[in-house]
Design a protein around this motif. Sequence first.
Motif, PDB file in Angstrom:
ATOM      1  N   GLY A 194      -1.061  -4.855   5.964  1.00  0.00           N
ATOM      2  CA  GLY A 194      -0.524  -6.145   6.364  1.00  0.00           C
ATOM      3  C   GLY A 194      -0.478  -6.356   7.872  1.00  0.00           C
ATOM      4  N   VAL A 195      -1.199  -5.525   8.631  1.00  0.00           N
ATOM      5  CA  VAL A 195      -1.150  -5.646  10.091  1.00  0.00           C
ATOM      6  C   VAL A 195      -2.407  -6.340  10.637  1.00  0.00           C
ATOM      7  CG1 VAL A 195      -1.148  -4.351  12.269  1.00  0.00           C
ATOM      8  CG2 VAL A 195       0.375  -3.663  10.396  1.00  0.00           C
TER       9      VAL A 195
ATOM     10  N   GLY B 149      -5.419  -9.788   5.975  1.00  0.00           N
ATOM     11  CA  GLY B 149      -4.962  -9.824   4.586  1.00  0.00           C
ATOM     12  C   GLY B 149      -3.512 -10.233   4.452  1.00  0.00           C
TER      13      GLY B 149
ATOM     14  N   SER C 173       0.351 -10.330   4.135  1.00  0.00           N
ATOM     15  CA  SER C 173       1.327  -9.570   4.907  1.00  0.00           C
ATOM     16  C   SER C 173       2.727 -10.044   4.549  1.00  0.00           C
ATOM     17  CB  SER C 173       1.054  -9.781   6.402  1.00  0.00           C
ATOM     18  OG  SER C 173       1.950  -9.024   7.175  1.00  0.00           O
TER      19      SER C 173
ATOM     20  N   GLN D  89       6.560 -10.191   5.282  1.00  0.00           N
ATOM     21  CA  GLN D  89       7.365 -10.016   6.495  1.00  0.00           C
ATOM     22  C   GLN D  89       8.801  -9.625   6.125  1.00  0.00           C
ATOM     23  OE1 GLN D  89       5.997 -10.020   9.484  1.00  0.00           O
ATOM     24  NE2 GLN D  89       4.014 -10.560   8.610  1.00  0.00           N
ATOM     25  N   ALA D  90       9.073  -8.327   6.260  1.00  0.00           N
ATOM     26  CA  ALA D  90      10.435  -7.831   6.052  1.00  0.00           C
ATOM     27  C   ALA D  90      10.984  -7.415   7.410  1.00  0.00           C
ATOM     28  CB  ALA D  90      10.417  -6.660   5.081  1.00  0.00           C
TER      29      ALA D  90
ATOM     30  N   SER E 243      11.970  -4.531   8.588  1.00  0.00           N
ATOM     31  CA  SER E 243      11.495  -3.267   9.169  1.00  0.00           C
ATOM     32  C   SER E 243      10.013  -3.062   8.876  1.00  0.00           C
ATOM     33  CB  SER E 243      12.283  -2.095   8.586  1.00  0.00           C
ATOM     34  OG  SER E 243      11.785  -1.779   7.305  1.00  0.00           O
ATOM     35  N   MET E 244       9.410  -2.172   9.662  1.00  0.00           N
ATOM     36  CA  MET E 244       7.980  -1.907   9.516  1.00  0.00           C
ATOM     37  C   MET E 244       7.660  -1.299   8.146  1.00  0.00           C
ATOM     38  SD  MET E 244       5.488   0.669  11.569  1.00  0.00           S
ATOM     39  CE  MET E 244       6.263   2.064  10.785  1.00  0.00           C
ATOM     40  N   TRP E 245       8.429  -0.263   7.753  1.00  0.00           N
ATOM     41  CA  TRP E 245       8.108   0.396   6.474  1.00  0.00           C
ATOM     42  C   TRP E 245       8.295  -0.542   5.308  1.00  0.00           C
ATOM     43  CZ3 TRP E 245       5.020   3.941   7.365  1.00  0.00           C
ATOM     44  CH2 TRP E 245       5.230   4.921   8.334  1.00  0.00           C
TER      45      TRP E 245
ATOM     46  N   GLU F   3       5.478  -1.559   2.604  1.00  0.00           N
ATOM     47  CA  GLU F   3       5.638  -1.261   1.169  1.00  0.00           C
ATOM     48  C   GLU F   3       5.620  -2.537   0.328  1.00  0.00           C
ATOM     49  OE1 GLU F   3       9.081   1.289   0.935  1.00  0.00           O
ATOM     50  OE2 GLU F   3       7.937   3.023   1.671  1.00  0.00           O
TER      51      GLU F   3
ATOM     52  N   ARG G  92       2.083  -4.075   0.058  1.00  0.00           N
ATOM     53  CA  ARG G  92       1.254  -3.378  -0.930  1.00  0.00           C
ATOM     54  C   ARG G  92       1.770  -3.613  -2.351  1.00  0.00           C
ATOM     55  NH1 ARG G  92      -2.052   0.494   1.229  1.00  0.00           N
ATOM     56  NH2 ARG G  92      -1.472   2.224  -0.124  1.00  0.00           N
ATOM     57  N   GLN G  93       3.083  -3.735  -2.478  1.00  0.00           N
ATOM     58  CA  GLN G  93       3.660  -3.996  -3.803  1.00  0.00           C
ATOM     59  C   GLN G  93       3.210  -5.354  -4.344  1.00  0.00           C
ATOM     60  OE1 GLN G  93       7.926  -3.562  -4.020  1.00  0.00           O
ATOM     61  NE2 GLN G  93       8.086  -4.700  -5.943  1.00  0.00           N
TER      62      GLN G  93
ATOM     63  N   LYS H 296      -2.701  -0.195  -8.168  1.00  0.00           N
ATOM     64  CA  LYS H 296      -1.515   0.641  -7.920  1.00  0.00           C
ATOM     65  C   LYS H 296      -1.602   1.948  -8.709  1.00  0.00           C
ATOM     66  CE  LYS H 296       1.690  -3.145  -7.148  1.00  0.00           C
ATOM     67  NZ  LYS H 296       2.634  -4.014  -7.845  1.00  0.00           N
TER      68      LYS H 296
ATOM     69  N   ILE I  42      -3.996   4.224  -6.956  1.00  0.00           N
ATOM     70  CA  ILE I  42      -3.444   4.736  -5.692  1.00  0.00           C
ATOM     71  C   ILE I  42      -2.432   5.839  -6.001  1.00  0.00           C
ATOM     72  CG2 ILE I  42      -1.946   4.160  -3.736  1.00  0.00           C
ATOM     73  CD1 ILE I  42      -3.305   1.405  -3.638  1.00  0.00           C
ATOM     74  N   MET I  43      -1.606   5.610  -7.009  1.00  0.00           N
ATOM     75  CA  MET I  43      -0.597   6.616  -7.390  1.00  0.00           C
ATOM     76  C   MET I  43      -1.270   7.908  -7.871  1.00  0.00           C
ATOM     77  SD  MET I  43       2.562   5.441  -6.982  1.00  0.00           S
ATOM     78  CE  MET I  43       3.598   6.319  -8.138  1.00  0.00           C
TER      79      MET I  43
END
Lengths: 486, 95
Positions: A328-329, A332, A334, A336-337, A339-341, A345, A348-349, A357, A360-361
């Motif tokens: 998201g940087v 594509g 993104s 916006q929460a 915090s960065m993490w 997350e 991608r969720q 998913k 990836i898991m």
Amino acid sequence: MPDSLTELTIHEAHDLLRSRQLSSVELNRAYLERISRVDPEVKAFVTVTDELALEQAEEADRLLAQNGASPLTGIPVLVKDVICTRGVRTTCSSKILENLIPPYDATVVEKLNKCNAVLIGKANMDEFAMGSSTENSALFPTHNPWDLSRVPGGSSGGSAAGVAARETVYALGSDTGGSIRQPAGFCSVVGFKPTYGRVSRYGLVAFASSLDQIGPLTQDVTDCALVMNAIAGYDRRDSTSVPQPVPDYTQYLNGDLRGLRLGIPKEYFVEGMQAEVATAIKAAINQLEELGAEVDWEVSLPHTPYALAVYYIIAPSEASANLARYDGVKYGFSYQAPSMWESMEKTRQYGFGAEVKRRIMLGTYALSAGYYDAYYLKAQKVRTLIRREFDRAFEKYDALVTPTSPTVPFKIGEKVDDPLQMYLSDVCTLPVNIAGLPGISIPAGFADGLPIGMQIIGRHFGEETILKIAHAYEQSTDWHKRRPPL
Amino acid sequence: MKLSREEVLHIARLARLGLTEEDVDKFREQLSNILENFEILQQVDITDVPPTAQSVMLQNVMRDDTVAPSLPPEDILANAPRREGDCFRVRAVLE
């Protein structure tokens, strides 16, 4: 002139264009009209590039008037939406790339542009090429033109359905475990996965880098050879592409199979295979024998049953690394929460669908501390055994012949909640990617009106041999001339 | 053996993938089933077998380091979700 312009192959269209009996603008208008008529039902296209297509068609007509045409000049192509097209949205059928406009063309697109091919649109697919039915598209499912209640296969389902429905003359797809061949088989078109390294992957959105390869989906084998002539070859921007000269593939399409040795690996007639599929493929192999090939029915590739597990460790592992870039940087979707993490997350969720998913898991697990040796490294070692087994077989045989898929196309929704059942759909195609070999699927019959594909597997860089075999078979049948009831 | 809730959350964290409670339950089930199917590989004798990373055996591909134009910054930044001048704008890494 044929009754309908949307029944033409590349070589037929080229003859009409070159002799000026038909203009590229007329041809592309006919296809755009057909798309607007049948695509609401088939849903092969993510984007129809109508304006661009007509501009490119006008340019092609100028070139044709000056006799500057190549075999692909002025002829429409549908490109899978995992291949970057400059200025044309490239979504990978994912929410996370829904609005991405690539700033550059993939090498294959550059090469098609150099031939003055006409881009008619971008094709739907399973999200990030992960899937076997095109139901994993985050945008919408594609329907099989032979029976709209069934899947077209996947992941290049839009490309295959688009060719089968005559919404384009040909298409490009990508194949990581069968994603060109399986949908080609399901839609009764020709689908070709070249040798790993034969076609540049620069500009192909990466799924599993040791397996991915770009290839054509066409109406017949001659067209397949023509597209391969245009897209194959070394590219300094893809360090896995191999610096080997590209032959003129069309010169091998001469019908003579005498002296060619074909092996039939018995492990590919798997338990659970649909009886009609096995019967059709055996009949097709008998036909190859009648055409002069020597057939050995007793070939064994004993590591075949392990290929599925090897593939579903290696491909998700590589995917989990490749898809780490969607944060998201840079481009594509993104989220916006504060915090960065959390932003990452949630991006991608909400950006990835369920199958992406899941992989990836799975891949992250297989690569994680404590499990790497048990899964990833082990799979890479079994990969060596599978590759060696093919190498040994090719000391004795010029090609191996198998079904493309164990069944005819299944119903939309039938396997969507059972990932393991879905994965089995590629059981005949994925060993070919594990070993990096070229493989083709060609139409080989029908069961109750549903297509059956035959796969022919060749040596590394032995594209011409399997094209030759495929062509000889095709010319002795009329499967490739049948049209879906649309 | 079924994956624990903690294992699923640990993998999700490594992958920086947000999951709902429903996802966690679903992945416990599905990933466990898939991993169980991988057990088939334990039957294969891999003594002294080297791993294959890719299939055409190219190694250490080198090329000359030549200067060539790259894409204009404006083209690259055109898809940026958030930008500031000629930079991608990101959330604070250190808090």
